[in-house]
Design an enzyme around this catalytic site. Structure first.
Site, PDB file in Angstrom:
ATOM      1  N   ILE A  70       0.881  -1.167   0.000  1.00  0.00           N
ATOM      2  CA  ILE A  70       0.000   0.000   0.000  1.00  0.00           C
ATOM      3  C   ILE A  70       0.915   1.213   0.000  1.00  0.00           C
ATOM      4  O   ILE A  70       1.879   1.267   0.766  1.00  0.00           O
ATOM      5  CB  ILE A  70      -0.987  -0.012   1.195  1.00  0.00           C
ATOM      6  CG1 ILE A  70      -1.990   1.128   1.082  1.00  0.00           C
ATOM      7  CG2 ILE A  70      -0.267  -0.017   2.516  1.00  0.00           C
ATOM      8  CD1 ILE A  70      -3.182   0.987   2.034  1.00  0.00           C
ATOM      9  N   ALA A  71       0.637   2.137  -0.903  1.00  0.00           N
ATOM     10  CA  ALA A  71       1.523   3.286  -1.042  1.00  0.00           C
ATOM     11  C   ALA A  71       0.757   4.494  -1.561  1.00  0.00           C
ATOM     12  O   ALA A  71      -0.122   4.359  -2.414  1.00  0.00           O
ATOM     13  CB  ALA A  71       2.667   2.958  -2.001  1.00  0.00           C
ATOM     14  N   GLU A 104       2.200  -6.313   7.416  1.00  0.00           N
ATOM     15  CA  GLU A 104       3.432  -5.964   8.107  1.00  0.00           C
ATOM     16  C   GLU A 104       3.668  -4.484   7.899  1.00  0.00           C
ATOM     17  O   GLU A 104       3.394  -3.957   6.815  1.00  0.00           O
ATOM     18  CB  GLU A 104       4.652  -6.733   7.559  1.00  0.00           C
ATOM     19  CG  GLU A 104       4.640  -8.206   7.825  1.00  0.00           C
ATOM     20  CD  GLU A 104       3.913  -8.995   6.750  1.00  0.00           C
ATOM     21  OE1 GLU A 104       3.622  -8.443   5.670  1.00  0.00           O
ATOM     22  OE2 GLU A 104       3.617 -10.174   6.994  1.00  0.00           O
ATOM     23  N   ASN A 109       7.597   3.317  11.446  1.00  0.00           N
ATOM     24  CA  ASN A 109       6.616   4.052  10.653  1.00  0.00           C
ATOM     25  C   ASN A 109       5.334   4.254  11.461  1.00  0.00           C
ATOM     26  O   ASN A 109       4.311   3.616  11.208  1.00  0.00           O
ATOM     27  CB  ASN A 109       6.325   3.310   9.343  1.00  0.00           C
ATOM     28  CG  ASN A 109       5.480   4.127   8.390  1.00  0.00           C
ATOM     29  OD1 ASN A 109       4.914   5.153   8.744  1.00  0.00           O
ATOM     30  ND2 ASN A 109       5.383   3.661   7.158  1.00  0.00           N
ATOM     31  N   TYR A 116      -3.539   2.017  10.417  1.00  0.00           N
ATOM     32  CA  TYR A 116      -4.027   0.652  10.594  1.00  0.00           C
ATOM     33  C   TYR A 116      -4.796   0.500  11.904  1.00  0.00           C
ATOM     34  O   TYR A 116      -5.824  -0.179  11.953  1.00  0.00           O
ATOM     35  CB  TYR A 116      -2.867  -0.341  10.516  1.00  0.00           C
ATOM     36  CG  TYR A 116      -2.092  -0.237   9.226  1.00  0.00           C
ATOM     37  CD1 TYR A 116      -2.727  -0.024   8.005  1.00  0.00           C
ATOM     38  CD2 TYR A 116      -0.706  -0.332   9.211  1.00  0.00           C
ATOM     39  CE1 TYR A 116      -2.016   0.088   6.815  1.00  0.00           C
ATOM     40  CE2 TYR A 116       0.020  -0.232   8.025  1.00  0.00           C
ATOM     41  CZ  TYR A 116      -0.638  -0.012   6.841  1.00  0.00           C
ATOM     42  OH  TYR A 116       0.067   0.094   5.673  1.00  0.00           O
TER      43      TYR A 116
END
Length: 180
Positions: A70-71, A104, A109, A116
């Protein structure tokens, strides 16, 4: 995400993850499992004004979804794009009949960890030295019995919102446009 998106995805991938960027072959391999009746992958891109600004992918096997990637482009951090991408993946996990979703995240971060956690992911454990180079640990997180959440309301972005394009989940995803 489709094969013709890979080149643009790779440019963002290398910008965001220069030390451990996926190869073109990795994306091709994932997309090979994202179409048709036996699909086990779901990959999406986000665009604004024709520019690719984000992407995300999920693998689903035996009732477990795994966020593969995911970016969001740096200039879209804090706009809610990550939340929209994650919502799309959770919706896909529901369509794949997953009872849990794993991911993960780098232990260094906290911004991603907060995202999340807002979605209900809980820490499950640590994978020592998971991210290379640098030997950075990964925090493994899990979401169970998920229902697709409504993305948290983000701050108003400067430009038009990016749309997230679903690739293999049946039916439309609200607020998205189909790509391909």
């Amino acid at each position: 995400m489709r094969w013709w998106d890979i080149e643009r995805v790779l440019r963002l991938e290398v910008d965001l993850f220069p030390d451990d960027a996926w190869s073109p072959g990795m994306f091709w391999s994932e997309l090979a499992h994202a179409r048709g009746f036996a699909a086990t992958r779901h990959y999406v891109i986000a665009e604004t004004g024709g520019r690719l600004v984000g992407y995300a992918g999920l693998a689903a096997v035996d009732g477990t979804g795994d966020v593969q990637t995911i970016a969001a482009a740096r200039d879209h951090w804090g706009t809610g794009l990550g939340a929209r991408l994650l919502t799309n993946l959770i919706t896909a996990a529901t369509a794949f009949e997953c009872h849990e979703v794993l991911l993960e995240v780098r232990v260094d971060n906290p911004r991603a960890q907060r995202l999340y956690e807002r979605f209900g992911f809980e820490p499950l454990g640590i994978r020592k030295g998971y991210y290379q180079p640098g030997n950075v640990d990964a925090l493994v997180m899990r979401l169970t019995n998920q229902a697709p959440p409504t993305a948290p309301t983000p701050p108003t972005p400067a430009g038009p919102p990016a749309s997230v394009a679903p690739s293999s989940v049946p039916g439309p995803v609200q607020g998205t446009k189909t790509h391909g």
